[in-house]
Enzyme design. Structure first.
Site, short mmCIF file in Angstrom:
data_model
loop_
_atom_site.label_atom_id
_atom_site.label_comp_id
_atom_site.label_asym_id
_atom_site.label_seq_id
_atom_site.Cartn_x
_atom_site.Cartn_y
_atom_site.Cartn_z
N ARG A 37 14.78 -7.15 22.49
CA ARG A 37 14.58 -6.40 23.73
C ARG A 37 13.10 -6.30 24.08
O ARG A 37 12.74 -6.30 25.26
CB ARG A 37 15.20 -5.01 23.60
N ASP A 55 13.95 2.07 16.95
CA ASP A 55 15.26 2.58 17.31
C ASP A 55 15.24 4.10 17.28
O ASP A 55 15.09 4.71 16.22
CB ASP A 55 16.31 2.05 16.33
N ASN A 81 12.49 8.69 29.02
CA ASN A 81 13.55 8.03 29.77
C ASN A 81 14.72 7.60 28.89
O ASN A 81 15.85 7.48 29.38
CB ASN A 81 12.95 6.81 30.49
N TYR A 152 27.14 14.07 26.92
CA TYR A 152 26.03 13.60 27.74
C TYR A 152 25.46 14.73 28.59
O TYR A 152 24.24 14.94 28.63
CB TYR A 152 26.50 12.46 28.65
N LYS A 156 21.65 16.43 28.48
CA LYS A 156 20.74 16.45 29.62
C LYS A 156 20.28 17.87 29.95
O LYS A 156 19.17 18.06 30.47
CB LYS A 156 21.41 15.79 30.82
N VAL A 183 22.92 6.23 39.84
CA VAL A 183 22.58 4.92 40.37
C VAL A 183 23.22 3.81 39.54
O VAL A 183 23.54 4.00 38.37
CB VAL A 183 21.05 4.72 40.43
N THR A 185 22.88 1.48 37.44
CA THR A 185 22.30 0.83 36.27
C THR A 185 23.42 0.50 35.29
O THR A 185 24.59 0.81 35.53
CB THR A 185 21.29 1.75 35.58
#
Length: 259
Positions: A37, A55, A81, A152, A156, A183, A185
């Site tokens: 990556r 990681d 992010n 999740y 957040k 969005v 992604t």
């Protein structure tokens, strides 16, 4: 010109923010989970100063990422992010932790505590946090049946709590949270309805802009405007409970005042 480190920036919103920052003439350091990556990210944004590899799923991995970032020198801003999404199944990391919590909450805490303090910190949250509970009494999902969307959403909320805790404890660091919108992604999925072009704008603005509206701390944003946030996020006692839980799990302490 500012120097910015962005976690989880080999693809998606992190890479989009990096591209926008580079286009504006800023120095950007990317982060990727592994070497493959990292190579892809370097090809996607050859202007990047460096790509940190590690990681964030493990505590040791997050500490290594912080060490690599520190070796590159102090940053003006760090954008938190890195995250996994709301459709995740239950998986336990090598540290014995739910991986959604490990990456979305705990890694952000470790990077905040271990990276030399920048002038600005930006945390990506989600509109889903509004309907969440912090669940600090079962943060590791040992008493509840797993639900990826709930995990999740609460992670957040944790990110907003972390942003606001830092704003309170480090008054000379501007620390804010935002929701980029839903969005399309890889995380958001192809059916996500929000404007992809706007998704990286607010985090870039908070990281580098001299606009008085961006040079604030302890705020929550959506598309460069303040937005109401979960009431629990403003509670210093809930913030401190989260910090204590993260410190106990990681043996990494968040300094109580900026230096």
């Amino acid at each position: 010109m500012a120097r910015i480190f962005i976690s989880g920036s080999s693809t998606g919103l992190g890479l989009m923010a990096a591209e926008l920052l580079a286009k504006q003439g800023h120095q950007v350091v990317l982060h990727a989970r592994d070497g493959t990556r990292a190579n892809d990210a370097g090809r996607a944004l050859p202007q990047a100063d460096a790509v940190v590899v590690g990681d964030l799923e493990t505590i040791a991995g997050a500490r290594e990422v912080a060490a690599q970032a520190n070796a590159l020198g102090r940053f003006d801003a760090v954008i938190h992010n890195a995250a996994v999404g709301y459709r995740e199944g239950h998986r336990v990391t090598a540290d014995g932790l739910p991986h959604v919590f490990a990456i979305n909450t705990l890694a952000a805490y470790v990077l905040t505590a271990a990276i030399e303090k920048p002038k600005r910190l930006v945390y990506l949250s989600s509109g889903l946090h509004h309907g969440a509970h912090a669940n600090l009494d079962d943060i590791l999902w040992r008493r509840r049946r797993w639900n990826g969307s709930t995990a999740y959403a609460e992670s957040k909320l944790h990110d907003v709590l972390l942003a606001f805790a830092v704003a309170r404890l480090w008054p000379d660091v501007r620390s804010n949270a935002l929701e980029p919108g839903w969005v399309p992604t890889r995380m958001g999925g192809p059916g996500a309805p929000d404007d992809m072009s706007q998704a990286p704008v607010t985090q870039v603005w908070l990281a580098v802009s001299n606009d008085p509206a961006a040079t604030v701390t302890g705020r929550y944003f959506y598309h460069q405007r303040t937005r109401p946030f979960h009431p629990a996020a403003a509670s210093s006692s809930v913030q401190d409970q989260l910090l204590s839980a993260c410190a106990e799990l990681t043996s990494v302490e968040l300094a109580k005042e900026s230096s």
